[in-house]
Design a protein around this motif. Structure first.
Motif, PDB file in Angstrom:
ATOM      1  N   ILE A 190       8.462  -1.875  -8.918  1.00 44.17           N
ATOM      2  CA  ILE A 190       7.053  -1.736  -8.515  1.00 44.17           C
ATOM      3  C   ILE A 190       6.341  -0.648  -9.302  1.00 44.17           C
ATOM      4  CG2 ILE A 190       7.608  -2.557  -6.189  1.00 44.17           C
ATOM      5  CD1 ILE A 190       6.914   0.501  -5.371  1.00 44.17           C
ATOM      6  N   ASN A 191       5.028  -0.836  -9.417  1.00 45.31           N
ATOM      7  CA  ASN A 191       4.155   0.188  -9.991  1.00 45.31           C
ATOM      8  C   ASN A 191       3.493   1.028  -8.907  1.00 45.31           C
ATOM      9  OD1 ASN A 191       3.230  -2.614 -11.817  1.00 45.31           O
ATOM     10  ND2 ASN A 191       4.323  -0.932 -12.821  1.00 45.31           N
ATOM     11  N   LYS A 192       3.155   0.389  -7.798  1.00 42.88           N
ATOM     12  CA  LYS A 192       2.360   1.053  -6.761  1.00 42.88           C
ATOM     13  C   LYS A 192       2.548   0.328  -5.439  1.00 42.88           C
ATOM     14  CE  LYS A 192      -2.197   0.098  -6.763  1.00 42.88           C
ATOM     15  NZ  LYS A 192      -2.578  -1.097  -5.966  1.00 42.88           N
ATOM     16  N   VAL A 193       1.897   0.853  -4.413  1.00 47.48           N
ATOM     17  CA  VAL A 193       2.030   0.302  -3.064  1.00 47.48           C
ATOM     18  C   VAL A 193       0.646   0.206  -2.433  1.00 47.48           C
ATOM     19  CG1 VAL A 193       3.143   0.568  -0.806  1.00 47.48           C
ATOM     20  CG2 VAL A 193       4.230   1.545  -2.849  1.00 47.48           C
ATOM     21  N   SER A 194       0.414  -0.875  -1.700  1.00 43.79           N
ATOM     22  CA  SER A 194      -0.736  -0.938  -0.799  1.00 43.79           C
ATOM     23  C   SER A 194      -0.181  -1.115   0.604  1.00 43.79           C
ATOM     24  CB  SER A 194      -1.657  -2.111  -1.145  1.00 43.79           C
ATOM     25  OG  SER A 194      -2.320  -1.879  -2.361  1.00 43.79           O
ATOM     26  N   SER A 195      -0.598  -0.272   1.522  1.00 43.92           N
ATOM     27  CA  SER A 195      -0.042  -0.343   2.863  1.00 43.92           C
ATOM     28  C   SER A 195      -1.139  -0.444   3.902  1.00 43.92           C
ATOM     29  CB  SER A 195       0.824   0.888   3.133  1.00 43.92           C
ATOM     30  OG  SER A 195       1.455   0.762   4.383  1.00 43.92           O
ATOM     31  N   LYS A 196      -1.001  -1.412   4.796  1.00 44.71           N
ATOM     32  CA  LYS A 196      -1.991  -1.614   5.841  1.00 44.71           C
ATOM     33  C   LYS A 196      -1.753  -0.640   6.991  1.00 44.71           C
ATOM     34  CE  LYS A 196      -4.704  -4.316   5.508  1.00 44.71           C
ATOM     35  NZ  LYS A 196      -5.981  -4.294   4.729  1.00 44.71           N
ATOM     36  N   ILE A 197      -2.853  -0.060   7.462  1.00 46.03           N
ATOM     37  CA  ILE A 197      -2.821   0.849   8.607  1.00 46.03           C
ATOM     38  C   ILE A 197      -2.974   0.010   9.872  1.00 46.03           C
ATOM     39  CG2 ILE A 197      -3.948   2.811   9.719  1.00 46.03           C
ATOM     40  CD1 ILE A 197      -5.145   3.488   6.919  1.00 46.03           C
ATOM     41  N   LEU A 198      -1.976   0.061  10.738  1.00 47.57           N
ATOM     42  CA  LEU A 198      -2.029  -0.671  12.003  1.00 47.57           C
ATOM     43  C   LEU A 198      -2.358   0.284  13.147  1.00 47.57           C
ATOM     44  CD1 LEU A 198       1.114  -2.982  11.734  1.00 47.57           C
ATOM     45  CD2 LEU A 198      -1.229  -3.452  11.019  1.00 47.57           C
TER      46      LEU A 198
ATOM     47  N   GLY B  62      -1.896   2.620  16.029  1.00 50.04           N
ATOM     48  CA  GLY B  62      -0.720   3.391  16.419  1.00 50.04           C
ATOM     49  C   GLY B  62       0.118   3.900  15.265  1.00 50.04           C
ATOM     50  N   SER B  63      -0.224   3.516  14.036  1.00 48.33           N
ATOM     51  CA  SER B  63       0.541   4.010  12.883  1.00 48.33           C
ATOM     52  C   SER B  63       0.105   5.430  12.528  1.00 48.33           C
ATOM     53  CB  SER B  63       0.379   3.072  11.692  1.00 48.33           C
ATOM     54  OG  SER B  63      -0.970   3.005  11.280  1.00 48.33           O
ATOM     55  N   SER B  64       0.875   6.066  11.660  1.00 46.72           N
ATOM     56  CA  SER B  64       0.616   7.470  11.308  1.00 46.72           C
ATOM     57  C   SER B  64       0.495   7.642   9.795  1.00 46.72           C
ATOM     58  CB  SER B  64       1.742   8.360  11.845  1.00 46.72           C
ATOM     59  OG  SER B  64       1.864   8.225  13.231  1.00 46.72           O
ATOM     60  N   PRO B  65      -0.658   7.231   9.219  1.00 43.14           N
ATOM     61  CA  PRO B  65      -0.805   7.347   7.758  1.00 43.14           C
ATOM     62  C   PRO B  65      -0.704   8.781   7.252  1.00 43.14           C
ATOM     63  CG  PRO B  65      -2.888   6.706   8.800  1.00 43.14           C
ATOM     64  CD  PRO B  65      -1.830   6.596   9.853  1.00 43.14           C
ATOM     65  N   GLU B  66      -1.121   9.751   8.089  1.00 43.79           N
ATOM     66  CA  GLU B  66      -1.044  11.156   7.651  1.00 43.79           C
ATOM     67  C   GLU B  66       0.408  11.562   7.408  1.00 43.79           C
ATOM     68  OE1 GLU B  66      -2.384  10.181  10.544  1.00 43.79           O
ATOM     69  OE2 GLU B  66      -4.557  10.393  10.208  1.00 43.79           O
ATOM     70  N   LYS B  67       1.309  11.118   8.282  1.00 44.28           N
ATOM     71  CA  LYS B  67       2.723  11.466   8.124  1.00 44.28           C
ATOM     72  C   LYS B  67       3.326  10.757   6.916  1.00 44.28           C
ATOM     73  CE  LYS B  67       3.621  12.671  12.932  1.00 44.28           C
ATOM     74  NZ  LYS B  67       4.303  12.302  14.198  1.00 44.28           N
ATOM     75  N   VAL B  68       2.884   9.527   6.669  1.00 47.85           N
ATOM     76  CA  VAL B  68       3.337   8.805   5.473  1.00 47.85           C
ATOM     77  C   VAL B  68       2.951   9.582   4.222  1.00 47.85           C
ATOM     78  CG1 VAL B  68       2.947   6.744   4.059  1.00 47.85           C
ATOM     79  CG2 VAL B  68       3.359   6.499   6.514  1.00 47.85           C
TER      80      VAL B  68
END
Length: 271
Positions: free
Chosen positions: A150-158, A160-166
């Motif tokens: 992979i070159n990069k990632v796109s991740s969906k925020i659901l 209850g998820s914690s994007p800050e911790k990611v």
């Protein structure tokens, strides 16, 4: 044209020259073709990975492509550069995203990887359109855990998820671009390898092919275009662009489906 001076024009994809449902307007194809026929260079400069460049963009006579936010560069169909995360970094990224309730979409130059039971239309309304567009360039994560290129990632925020911790846990690997409630990307965190951006890709192309900075022009609409707007000499925002992009622009053209590319290039007197 006795006063001809060659320019290099870099075009974002989604929201600028194409739409995931409607494709590319004929007026944009005609305008870019005319630009090239007039002796200028036309480069695709997209956040999409190379594997996710659809057939209708392949048919536009681009001089070259900068994909995955500067991670992959090609000219005249020849791949010149491809920055990949290590398979270990890629799999660790998947584990962290899942731990904090986010959905990983792993983007590579040859394949995109996601599990359909995890990434589906309930998470993202156009997930099936992506799968259809990818064809045999889609791979599941399951079965390729230790073989993700992979070159990069796109991740969906659901919810209850914690994007800050990611972002905190993966900060050594990536730069993060938030697309929260913004157009096509919806609620997405785009994760690009440290040190890479659309601007870095454009700067590399300029260095390799001896393009002067004053001859660089960009067209864009979204937050992942900010770096190239900050870099280029001349910036054209689409009528449908995010406010931050319009603020950086030298000129705001009409939107993608109201002759935005054609009108922008005519404004610059390139076609």
């Amino acid at each position: 044209m006795p006063d001809f001076h060659k320019k290099a024009v870099f075009f974002d994809a989604d929201g600028t020259i194409c739409d995931i449902e409607k494709g590319t307007p004929a007026s944009a194809v005609e305008a870019i073709t005319k630009l090239v026929n007039n002796g200028h260079e036309a480069w695709l400069c997209t956040g999409r990975s190379r594997s996710f460049v659809p057939d209708y963009l392949e048919k536009i006579p681009f001089t070259g492509m900068i994909t995955a936010c500067g991670c992959t560069i090609e000219k005249n169909g020849e791949r010149l550069f491809n920055k990949e995360m290590t398979p270990q970094q890629a799999w660790h990224s998947v584990e962290v995203l899942r731990r904090y309730g986010m959905v990983p979409v792993m983007e590579g130059a040859d394949f995109m990887y996601y599990d359909k039971d995890e990434y589906h239309t309930g998470v993202n309304w156009y997930a099936d359109l992506i799968t259809k567009a990818l064809g045999n360039k889609w791979r599941p994560i399951k079965g390729f855990e230790q073989d993700l290129h992979i070159n990069k990632v796109s991740s969906k925020i659901l919810p209850g998820s914690s994007p800050e911790k990611v972002c905190e846990e993966l900060a050594d690997y990536y730069e993060f671009i938030g697309h929260v409630g913004e157009g096509l990307a919806g609620d997405t965190i785009e994760m690009i390898p440290k040190g890479f951006s659309k601007a870095v890709g454009i700067a590399a192309v300029c260095r390799i092919f001896d393009i002067a900075h004053e001859d660089t022009i960009v067209f864009g609409d979204s937050n992942n275009d900010i770096s190239m707007f900050e870099f280029a000499q001349t910036k054209i925002a689409m009528g449908n662009a995010a406010p931050g992009i319009k603020k950086l622009a030298d000129y705001v053209t009409s939107d993608i489906f109201h002759y935005g590319i054609r009108n922008g290039l005519e404004h610059l007197e390139l076609i």
